[in-house]
Structures are given as C-alpha cells and as structure tokens.
Scaffold this active site. Structure first.
Site, PDB file in Angstrom:
ATOM      1  N   GLU A   1     -45.110 -22.247  16.249  1.00 45.48           N
ATOM      2  CA  GLU A   1     -45.577 -20.863  16.157  1.00 45.48           C
ATOM      3  C   GLU A   1     -44.750 -20.038  15.177  1.00 45.48           C
ATOM      4  O   GLU A   1     -45.286 -19.205  14.445  1.00 45.48           O
ATOM      5  CB  GLU A   1     -45.585 -20.202  17.540  1.00 45.48           C
ATOM      6  CG  GLU A   1     -46.698 -20.710  18.464  1.00 45.48           C
ATOM      7  CD  GLU A   1     -46.428 -22.092  19.028  1.00 45.48           C
ATOM      8  OE1 GLU A   1     -45.271 -22.558  18.966  1.00 45.48           O
ATOM      9  OE2 GLU A   1     -47.374 -22.712  19.555  1.00 45.48           O
TER      10      GLU A   1
ATOM     11  N   HIS B   1     -51.117 -19.963  30.369  1.00 44.44           N
ATOM     12  CA  HIS B   1     -52.383 -19.676  29.679  1.00 44.44           C
ATOM     13  C   HIS B   1     -53.005 -18.391  30.199  1.00 44.44           C
ATOM     14  O   HIS B   1     -54.209 -18.225  30.119  1.00 44.44           O
ATOM     15  CB  HIS B   1     -53.381 -20.829  29.857  1.00 44.44           C
ATOM     16  CG  HIS B   1     -52.873 -22.166  29.411  1.00 44.44           C
ATOM     17  ND1 HIS B   1     -52.083 -22.955  30.208  1.00 44.44           N
ATOM     18  CD2 HIS B   1     -53.030 -22.837  28.247  1.00 44.44           C
ATOM     19  CE1 HIS B   1     -51.772 -24.072  29.558  1.00 44.44           C
ATOM     20  NE2 HIS B   1     -52.326 -24.026  28.364  1.00 44.44           N
TER      21      HIS B   1
END
Lengths: 380, 324
Positions: B60, B129
């Site tokens: 990321e 999530h």
C-alpha cells in the site's frame, strides 16, 4: 504496465568498489571519464563551494542566527559528482544532505538561505524547519524528515515521465539508514517491476545519527540488495568525484534510453554530527573520523587537478575569496527579509484557504497586530 | 438517466474521467484484469490500456508513494486501496507526504490525487474488512474526505475529487455498493464539496450522518414518523470540507440533534460535530446532542449486527431527544 524481466547483471559491481582516483591524485586511465578540463575545474569549484557554504551556515547556526543545519562535510564528491549528471529538466528527490544538489543545479542562493531563516525570502514562507528545501523550477522536491518516503515517490514520478513520453530522469537520494525502511524495499521493488527511468542513490556515510551501518544491515554491502529487486547495483567510492560522475552518468544515460533503474551505493563518511543538534562524541571514536579526513574527497580531486596542471594554489585562493563574498552577500540579503506574513500560517494547506481556517486566523489577528508576534512565540 | 448501483457509479465516473483526461491513471492491487475485488475498475484496462491501468505489487505504501510521485509530476492518479483496513502501511505517505506537499513547498509542489477505498461494516468481513477510520484523515490538515451515500453522489463527488487540486480520500460505502440503486446523470456530473444534502426533511429533530449510515438514519426516521415525529436526515457527503452552515442551521431548526456514525465513539467525527453545534447553536438546543456510534472496540465478526448502529438504536436516540 506489465512487468518486463531482465537478467541479473553480470560481474560483482555490487560487492566491489569502483574507484578512479588514487590517493595520490593519479587516476585509473581505463576508468577515468576523461572530462574536459573546464568540467573538471567546475566540479572542484562546486565541491569547494559546498564545503565553504556548509562552514558558513554552521557558523550561522552556532551564532543562533539559524536554528538547525545538516552539513555534508566529507560527502561533497558524492553530492556534486551525482547531481552534475542530471540535465535541467530532470527531477531530484533529495534526502537530508543533498541541498547542495539544488545549488549546483541553479537554485538561487538567496532562496536557499531564506529557507534556513524561514522568513519571507523562503519559498515556503517558514512552513518548514531549516534544510527542508524545495525548488519547483529545478524539479527539486521537498525533503521529508520521515526517512525513505521519497523513494517510492521518485519511482512514481519516473513512471509518470515515461507515461508522458518525456526523456526525464529522476534521481532519488537516500542515506544508509533509509535502506532499513519499508519504503526503501517498496520503492526498490516497484522500480524493479515497472522499470521506470529512475536512478537510486544511497549515500552510505557510515552513520544514521548514532547507529553505524554495521548495525543497520547484515548485508555484505548495500549495493548487493539491488540484485533481489532485479536491477543492477553498483558500489562506488563516494569520495572519488570522478568515480561518482562516471557511475551515475552511466546510470542516468541508461535510464534515459529506456534501460531501467540502477541502484548505486556511494561509500563515503559523515565527518560531522548528523545535524547541528547532534553530539557524535557520545557514540564514535575520533580516530575513525581522522581516518576519513585522510580520504578527503576535495583534497583528493585537488591533487588530481594539480597533477594535470588544471588548477593552482592561486586559483584556489581566488575561488575561495569569490565564494566567500558570494555567500556573505546572499546571507546579508536573505537575513534582511522580513518575517513571513501572519496569513502564511493558513496558506498552502489547500489550494484555497477554507473559511474555517480564515476564522481560526481571525482569532489571533488582533493579538498579532498589537504585539507584532503571537503569544507563545519563542526566539529562534 | 441510467439507473445504477453505487459500484456502477464509481466505475462510470472512472471511465468518464479516464476518457476525458489522459493524465488520469488508476493503480492498485488486482485492479487490472480482475477489475478490482469489488469490480469497481471493471473494463478500464481493456479501454484505457496497461500504461494507465496499473496492477501494482502488493504494497500500500508503494501504491500511494508512487501515486504521489505521479501527482507531483503532473498526472492525476486515482489509487485504489483494496479495503480501508489495509491503508495503514500507506498512512505515512498519506498524512506526512500527500497531505503536506503543498504546505511543505509553499505551494510549489502539489499532490492532486484521489485515494479510493471501500470502508464500513455490514458485510460479515470482520475486523480487517469493516472499519470506518475516517477520523484519522479528517484530523490531517491537507486532506479532503468525502463519503457518498447514493449512486448519483458517488459519481458526482468522485468526478469532483478527480478535478480537485488537493488530495482527496474517497470513502466508498461497500455495504451499499450493490444494494442502493438510483438514477445517475450522464457525462460530467459533479457534486461540489462542502455541501450537505437533506436526505429527508423534518422539523422535530435532525440526524447528522454520511455514507451507508444515511440509509440507517432514513429507516430510523420512518420509525419516528410512526410516533408522529418528523425527523430530518442530513447527509454530510463531504466531511472535509464540512458544510458547517448546514449543520448549524439544521441544529437551530429543531434544536434536537442526533449524530450517527459507524466509527468508534471516542474521538469519532461525531464529537467534532457535537462541539460545532455546542459552539454555534447552543441557545437553540432543546435536548442534549446524542451520538449513535460503533463501540470503542475492534470491529467484531460475530456480533457485527450489535456493534453497527441500526435503525432501532438510532430511533432510541431520537426518542430520547424528543422526550427530553
């Protein structure tokens, strides 16, 4: 962009040490880049300038006229020899000790010193601590204190240059400490996968503040790490300006012609503290510093010039006097600039100053007008 | 106008932006051939090619770090972070780099980019999530933070974000990616930042909310209506810049304010909204400002439905401000 493969480079350039200049000032003819005499003289003048400049700026810091400074004493060949390889449109993502790269590429001295003062002569209007230069006209991107963040950014800029079809090359500087950061591995990996026109330059100066490079990595060299990312790594004597120039210019040319990234370890030594706030006597032996003084990059190249009769003691004296006068004039000019305006506090956070920020500024405006300084200001 | 889901509106906006401006590029994990794990970038690779639709290595900070370099150079990158929960390796690049580049350089360098990322719970995704960590980014000067609640706003805010000269964190409510449908204007549809929308009118109380919670608030307002209470639902849409006037005016209209968000309560954006109401609408208040939020815990898997604010819990808060 789909990854393209390329072979691991032959040879052991990442384990050896590229040297052109010998200690006595003679050069290895087979490796000498054979620069024209005026180019050699220019490199020397640039190194002299940087050394004098650092000396003067540290002096200002010791007198309390600027708050902070990070010198590149002993690393002039690595800075000058590498930055001299960039063309005007190329980009530089610096670490702490590459302010000299901006000066070499034409950043006005007054602007540079203005940044150290953080006053209205500073392009960023005192938004940052000294040494955090940025210079748009030269594509010299703002230095970040968190270490290594510039590495993936430089890779991204190079990806953008290639997408635009420009022949731009991006130089990304870092220190040896940065090679422990996640962003080093991420940036190297992206560079290996996407193969954009980037040259990754690690000034291994032996120390990351108080931690020696031996405690930073168990790797035999830093350059060899490049193998794992599928790009050539080259280890260069960073105190040898001709070796640095030869290696970096080859890497820049390779990048510009679509050959992909190169990683270079420039082996050098940080002779002073990490910054003006540091005290290296707490963590290293003076003998080590003395040893590196004998490997001084400026002395070494001067010997080369003297041997080739390209330079003389008289010229050196004259050059130092000119450099001193130029710096003094720029200091005087920058120092005379007023403080940044109060409004600079809220400018450049966004393209336009949002209304809530205007309101926050209004809360302190009367006090600022009355006293000239906001309450809580401390002398720097 | 075509009827689309929130997800289709994201995709439509990306197709439009990439077609209109060659400098717009997208990058991220699994976004090329796969079209993203939610398919938000579906079809972009085929239409716009691998140079502008880049699958990246799984890192990321590399996605955001390279996007910053692209933005500095002059492109308009739209990086995707697969889930907001995965953004933390890039946190430094976002808060210290992208957000600060303009300031650090005195406006010489800018970082226009849109970080797209799905956020929020309600999909049985567990801790990694499901989170709503908008506060970290709201608390970072230099970033803008927007959250759409319906397909038209999704397209309008996303195209506005891509046109914006500053970095924008674009939070996509994944719980309603496919469940909320609506008409979406064709072409260059824009929704300006800093303008809240009244999702439902009502004179008795107001619920301040954004993203997927707007639909929870609407359900709670329907429950309140059964009691004869008319509850306004104010969809903030953009958290930075915030439509302060709309919040203050709504608070003054009814004097009863409920704030609803998925994020943990402590230091959630609800606290900031409550402070704003206290500072600027204190004399109009007829009840304490109440918050309905996630718990100050990690996001749970099995008891997700308890952790997440729902219509009933929101209604309870409305009831309390109405009967105070």
């Amino acid at each position: 962009m789909a990854p393209r493969r390329h072979a691991t480079p032959a040879g052991e350039a990442d384990l050896g040490l590229l040297r052109v200049l010998r200690d006595d000032g003679s050069s290895d003819r087979s490796l000498d880049p054979h620069l024209p005499p005026e180019r050699c003289v220019e490199l020397h003048r640039r190194m002299l300038f940087l050394r004098e400049f650092d000396r003067k700026m540290l002096g200002l810091q010791r007198q309390g006229r600027i708050a902070f400074y990070g010198a590149s004493l002993g690393q002039e060949a690595a800075v000058v020899g590498s930055a001299a390889c960039a063309l005007p449109g190329d980009w530089v993502f610096p670490a702490l000790r590459e302010g000299g790269a901006a000066l070499l590429r034409g950043m006005p001295l007054r602007t540079y010193i203005g940044q150290l003062y953080g006053n209205s002569a500073d392009e960023s209007l005192g938004h940052q601590q000294p040494m955090h230069f940025s210079w748009r006209a030269g594509n010299h991107v703002s230095l970040s204190s968190p270490i290594g963040t510039q590495i993936p950014q430089a890779v991204g800029a190079a990806m953008a240059a290639r997408l635009r079809g420009d022949r731009t090359v991006v130089l990304a500087y870092m220190g040896d400490g940065a090679t422990s950061e996640g962003d080093f591995h991420v940036g190297m990996n992206f560079a290996g996968v996407f193969r954009p026109p980037v040259v990754l330059l690690c000034q291994n100066n032996g120390w990351a503040i108080s931690v020696p490079v031996s405690a930073q990595t168990a790797s035999e060299t830093i350059a060899v790490k490049a193998r794992a990312y599928g790009m050539p790594g080259i280890r260069v004597d960073g105190n040898d300006v001709l070796a640095v120039f030869a290696a970096v210019s080859a890497a820049v040319e390779r990048a510009r012609s679509g050959g992909g990234p190169t990683f270079l370890e420039l082996l050098t030594y940080r002779r002073l503290g990490h910054s003006s706030s540091d005290d290296p006597s707490r963590y290293r032996e003076e003998g080590e510093v003395k040893e590196w003084e004998r490997k001084d990059p400026v002395d070494r190249f001067r010997k080369y010039l003297l041997r080739r009769r390209l330079w003389s003691a008289r010229q050196e004296e004259k050059a130092l006097a000119e450099i001193g006068a130029e710096i003094q004039a720029a200091v005087r000019e920058a120092e005379a600039a007023p403080e940044p305006p109060l409004e600079s506090l809220v400018r450049h956070v966004y393209a336009e100053v949002p209304a809530p920020l205007e309101a926050q500024l209004d809360e302190v405006r009367p006090a600022f007008r009355a006293g000239g300084k906001a309450e809580g200001a401390f002398p720097l | 106008m075509a009827v689309m889901t929130v997800l289709q509106a994201v995709n439509d906006a990306l197709h439009h932006a990439m077609g209109a401006d060659r400098d717009v590029v997208v990058l991220g994990e699994d976004i090329a051939e796969l079209g993203g794990v939610f398919r938000a970038t579906d079809g972009l690779l085929a239409k716009h090619g691998p140079e502008r639709v880049m699958n990246t290595p799984l890192a990321e900070s590399g996605i955001i770090g390279t996007a910053i370099g692209m933005a500095l150079y002059g492109l308009k990158p739209v990086p995707e972070i697969q889930f907001l929960d995965f953004i933390y390796p890039a946190f430094d690049q976002i808060v210290s780099e992208a957000a600060k580049m303009r300031y650090r350089s005195g406006g010489q360098f800018t970082c226009p980019m849109v970080i797209r990322t799905p956020y929020g719970g309600g999909i049985r995704g567990g801790h990694y999530h499901s989170q709503s960590s908008e506060t970290y980014f709201i608390h970072t000067p230099g970033l803008k933070v927007v959250v759409p609640s319906n397909p038209a706003d999704t397209k309008g805010l996303l195209l506005e974000a891509i046109a914006d000269p500053d970095p924008v964190v674009f939070l996509e409510p994944k719980a309603i990616y496919r469940t909320v449908k609506g008409e979406v204007p064709e072409g260059d549809h824009r929704v300006p930042f800093g303008k809240a929308a009244v999702a439902r009118e009502g004179a008795d109380a107001v619920v301040l909310c954004w993203g997927a919670m707007v639909h929870t608030a609407l359900k709670a307002a329907a429950l309140a209506e059964e009691q004869g209470w008319q509850v306004e639902v104010l969809d903030l849409r953009s958290l930075v810049p915030l439509d302060e006037e709309a919040v203050v005016e709504a608070a003054k209209r009814s004097g009863r304010v409920v704030i609803l968000h998925e994020a943990p309560r402590t230091n959630g954006f609800g606290g900031e909204l409550a402070a704003l109401v206290a500072e600027r609408a204190f004399e109009w208040l007829r009840a304490p400002v109440l918050r309905v939020t996630g718990f100050d815990t990690p996001f749970p898997y099995t008891l997700e439905h308890i952790y997440m604010p729902d219509a009933k819990r929101t209604f309870k808060a409305i009831e309390r401000v109405m009967t105070f």
